[in-house]
Write a protein that holds these residues in place. Sequence first.
Motif, PDB file in Angstrom:
ATOM      1  N   ILE A 144       7.690 -32.876  -3.328  1.00 49.04           N
ATOM      2  CA  ILE A 144       7.020 -32.869  -1.419  1.00 49.04           C
ATOM      3  C   ILE A 144       7.356 -34.499  -1.309  1.00 49.04           C
ATOM      4  CG2 ILE A 144       5.428 -32.754  -0.690  1.00 49.04           C
ATOM      5  CD1 ILE A 144       4.537 -30.322  -2.038  1.00 49.04           C
ATOM      6  N   THR A 145       6.704 -35.641  -2.493  1.00 49.79           N
ATOM      7  CA  THR A 145       6.659 -36.501  -1.625  1.00 49.79           C
ATOM      8  C   THR A 145       7.041 -37.528  -2.476  1.00 49.79           C
ATOM      9  OG1 THR A 145       4.413 -37.584  -2.798  1.00 49.79           O
ATOM     10  CG2 THR A 145       4.228 -36.450  -0.733  1.00 49.79           C
ATOM     11  N   GLY A 146       7.514 -38.010  -3.504  1.00 46.22           N
ATOM     12  CA  GLY A 146       7.737 -39.113  -4.672  1.00 46.22           C
ATOM     13  C   GLY A 146       7.134 -39.520  -5.096  1.00 46.22           C
ATOM     14  N   ARG A 147       5.492 -39.097  -5.035  1.00 51.69           N
ATOM     15  CA  ARG A 147       4.510 -39.902  -5.211  1.00 51.69           C
ATOM     16  C   ARG A 147       3.008 -39.386  -5.732  1.00 51.69           C
ATOM     17  NH1 ARG A 147       3.263 -44.103  -0.142  1.00 51.69           N
ATOM     18  NH2 ARG A 147       1.839 -45.110  -1.812  1.00 51.69           N
ATOM     19  N   PRO A 148       3.366 -38.766  -6.734  1.00 47.88           N
ATOM     20  CA  PRO A 148       3.076 -37.699  -7.421  1.00 47.88           C
ATOM     21  C   PRO A 148       1.223 -38.162  -7.125  1.00 47.88           C
ATOM     22  CG  PRO A 148       3.614 -38.538  -9.169  1.00 47.88           C
ATOM     23  CD  PRO A 148       4.682 -39.097  -8.233  1.00 47.88           C
ATOM     24  N   ASN A 149       1.464 -39.205  -7.900  1.00 46.68           N
ATOM     25  CA  ASN A 149      -1.078 -39.222  -7.782  1.00 46.68           C
ATOM     26  C   ASN A 149      -1.557 -39.786  -6.294  1.00 46.68           C
ATOM     27  OD1 ASN A 149      -0.329 -40.037 -10.803  1.00 46.68           O
ATOM     28  ND2 ASN A 149      -0.209 -41.785 -10.585  1.00 46.68           N
ATOM     29  N   LYS A 150      -0.530 -40.203  -5.293  1.00 50.70           N
ATOM     30  CA  LYS A 150      -1.170 -39.388  -4.455  1.00 50.70           C
ATOM     31  C   LYS A 150      -1.211 -38.662  -3.213  1.00 50.70           C
ATOM     32  CE  LYS A 150      -0.148 -42.596   0.526  1.00 50.70           C
ATOM     33  NZ  LYS A 150      -1.551 -42.343   0.604  1.00 50.70           N
ATOM     34  N   PHE A 151      -0.407 -38.008  -3.817  1.00 53.70           N
ATOM     35  CA  PHE A 151      -0.067 -36.378  -3.238  1.00 53.70           C
ATOM     36  C   PHE A 151      -1.483 -35.595  -3.913  1.00 53.70           C
ATOM     37  CE2 PHE A 151       0.707 -32.128  -4.058  1.00 53.70           C
ATOM     38  CZ  PHE A 151       0.936 -31.792  -3.330  1.00 53.70           C
ATOM     39  N   ILE A 152      -1.696 -36.664  -4.702  1.00 58.14           N
ATOM     40  CA  ILE A 152      -3.350 -35.040  -5.622  1.00 58.14           C
ATOM     41  C   ILE A 152      -4.405 -36.164  -4.628  1.00 58.14           C
ATOM     42  CG2 ILE A 152      -3.952 -34.921  -8.035  1.00 58.14           C
ATOM     43  CD1 ILE A 152      -1.770 -35.319  -9.254  1.00 58.14           C
ATOM     44  N   GLN A 153      -4.478 -37.009  -4.562  1.00 57.28           N
ATOM     45  CA  GLN A 153      -5.018 -37.592  -3.924  1.00 57.28           C
ATOM     46  C   GLN A 153      -6.035 -37.441  -2.684  1.00 57.28           C
ATOM     47  OE1 GLN A 153      -7.856 -39.536  -5.373  1.00 57.28           O
ATOM     48  NE2 GLN A 153      -6.931 -39.821  -6.858  1.00 57.28           N
ATOM     49  N   GLU A 154      -4.216 -37.620  -1.704  1.00 52.02           N
ATOM     50  CA  GLU A 154      -4.355 -36.155  -0.966  1.00 52.02           C
ATOM     51  C   GLU A 154      -4.803 -34.527  -0.678  1.00 52.02           C
ATOM     52  OE1 GLU A 154      -3.810 -37.413   2.587  1.00 52.02           O
ATOM     53  OE2 GLU A 154      -3.933 -39.440   1.803  1.00 52.02           O
ATOM     54  N   LEU A 155      -5.285 -33.913  -1.532  1.00 51.22           N
ATOM     55  CA  LEU A 155      -4.894 -32.587  -1.929  1.00 51.22           C
ATOM     56  C   LEU A 155      -6.688 -32.894  -2.368  1.00 51.22           C
ATOM     57  CD1 LEU A 155      -2.089 -30.924  -3.970  1.00 51.22           C
ATOM     58  CD2 LEU A 155      -2.344 -30.776  -1.764  1.00 51.22           C
ATOM     59  N   LYS A 156      -7.401 -33.518  -3.140  1.00 49.19           N
ATOM     60  CA  LYS A 156      -8.712 -33.319  -3.050  1.00 49.19           C
ATOM     61  C   LYS A 156      -9.852 -34.312  -2.077  1.00 49.19           C
ATOM     62  CE  LYS A 156      -9.147 -36.605  -6.816  1.00 49.19           C
ATOM     63  NZ  LYS A 156      -9.284 -38.340  -7.938  1.00 49.19           N
ATOM     64  N   LYS A 157      -8.638 -34.321  -1.092  1.00 49.09           N
ATOM     65  CA  LYS A 157      -9.893 -34.608   0.688  1.00 49.09           C
ATOM     66  C   LYS A 157      -9.828 -33.098   1.071  1.00 49.09           C
ATOM     67  CE  LYS A 157      -7.659 -39.047   1.664  1.00 49.09           C
ATOM     68  NZ  LYS A 157      -6.727 -39.848   2.469  1.00 49.09           N
ATOM     69  N   GLN A 158      -9.432 -31.934   0.859  1.00 53.41           N
ATOM     70  CA  GLN A 158      -9.332 -31.413   1.436  1.00 53.41           C
ATOM     71  C   GLN A 158      -9.579 -29.468   0.798  1.00 53.41           C
ATOM     72  OE1 GLN A 158      -7.151 -30.279   5.226  1.00 53.41           O
ATOM     73  NE2 GLN A 158      -8.047 -28.424   5.629  1.00 53.41           N
ATOM     74  N   HIS A 159      -8.696 -29.536  -0.267  1.00 50.96           N
ATOM     75  CA  HIS A 159      -7.746 -28.781  -1.225  1.00 50.96           C
ATOM     76  C   HIS A 159      -8.390 -28.413  -2.663  1.00 50.96           C
ATOM     77  CE1 HIS A 159      -5.022 -29.046   2.116  1.00 50.96           C
ATOM     78  NE2 HIS A 159      -4.492 -27.864   1.899  1.00 50.96           N
ATOM     79  N   LEU A 160      -8.879 -29.586  -2.959  1.00 52.08           N
ATOM     80  CA  LEU A 160      -9.189 -29.827  -4.532  1.00 52.08           C
ATOM     81  C   LEU A 160     -10.919 -30.256  -5.013  1.00 52.08           C
ATOM     82  CD1 LEU A 160      -5.670 -30.218  -6.489  1.00 52.08           C
ATOM     83  CD2 LEU A 160      -6.643 -28.585  -5.908  1.00 52.08           C
ATOM     84  N   PHE A 161     -11.079 -30.174  -6.396  1.00 54.37           N
ATOM     85  CA  PHE A 161     -12.442 -30.560  -6.058  1.00 54.37           C
ATOM     86  C   PHE A 161     -12.744 -30.575  -8.103  1.00 54.37           C
ATOM     87  CE2 PHE A 161     -13.812 -26.115  -6.209  1.00 54.37           C
ATOM     88  CZ  PHE A 161     -14.970 -26.306  -6.993  1.00 54.37           C
TER      89      PHE A 161
END
Length: 231
Positions: A144-161
């Motif tokens: 999706i982004t080519g930057r997996p670590n940043k993608f996961i950080q974004e998901l942790k803001k709302q979708h993941l815990f």
Amino acid sequence: MSSREIAELVEKRHDNVKRTIETLVERGVIQLPQIEDVKNHLGQTVQEYRIGKRDSYVIVAQLSPEFTARLVDRWQELENAQPKADPVALLNDPAALRGLLGNYAERVETLQSQIEADAPKVAFHDDFAEKDGLYTLQNAGRIITGRPNKFIQELKKQHLFYQGGALVPYVRYRQQGLFEVKIEPQGDYVRTQTYITPKGLQHFVKKFAGKSAPPGAAVVSALNDYLSGAH
């Protein structure tokens, strides 16, 4: 078996049973079940969970262990009610055999055409997806982004815990079909692993559109081919 049937078996309110199921899902004890819209006795549309055999025992054990015998009896009723085909009767019925063979030939032709049409999607699946069609958070980020670590950080803001050291989604996002959580044996212990579903992949492609560096052109082309057949 439905969550409403379980509620009737253990003599509990259906909404209480559903909350117990969601709590067990959050804890990773059972998998998120399929949700169905059904009509209740008042003609209103309500949601019920469809529960597999193994998970139904876990739920009843949590709610009312004394009702486990009732659950065993109910599963036996459901399994005995399944109609069973008579193979001997089929072999003695030429018309039925011709129909089966004709249907089989049509299905082979249809499958062959589908295999050719799905070739780009299969290549994409082999490169990025797990064997069950799910995507690790890292691979989804690469797509999706080519930057997996940043993608996961974004998901942790709302979708993941974090739950006991494992990164898991909130129940509402699992109910939407964006994620699946699996308990995977790892030697002497088990690991909780979160995956993004094909539906989730499509959702996050749209959500992150224009917000990050796009993946390579070949990946974009394969992704578009793959998502054009996603449900």
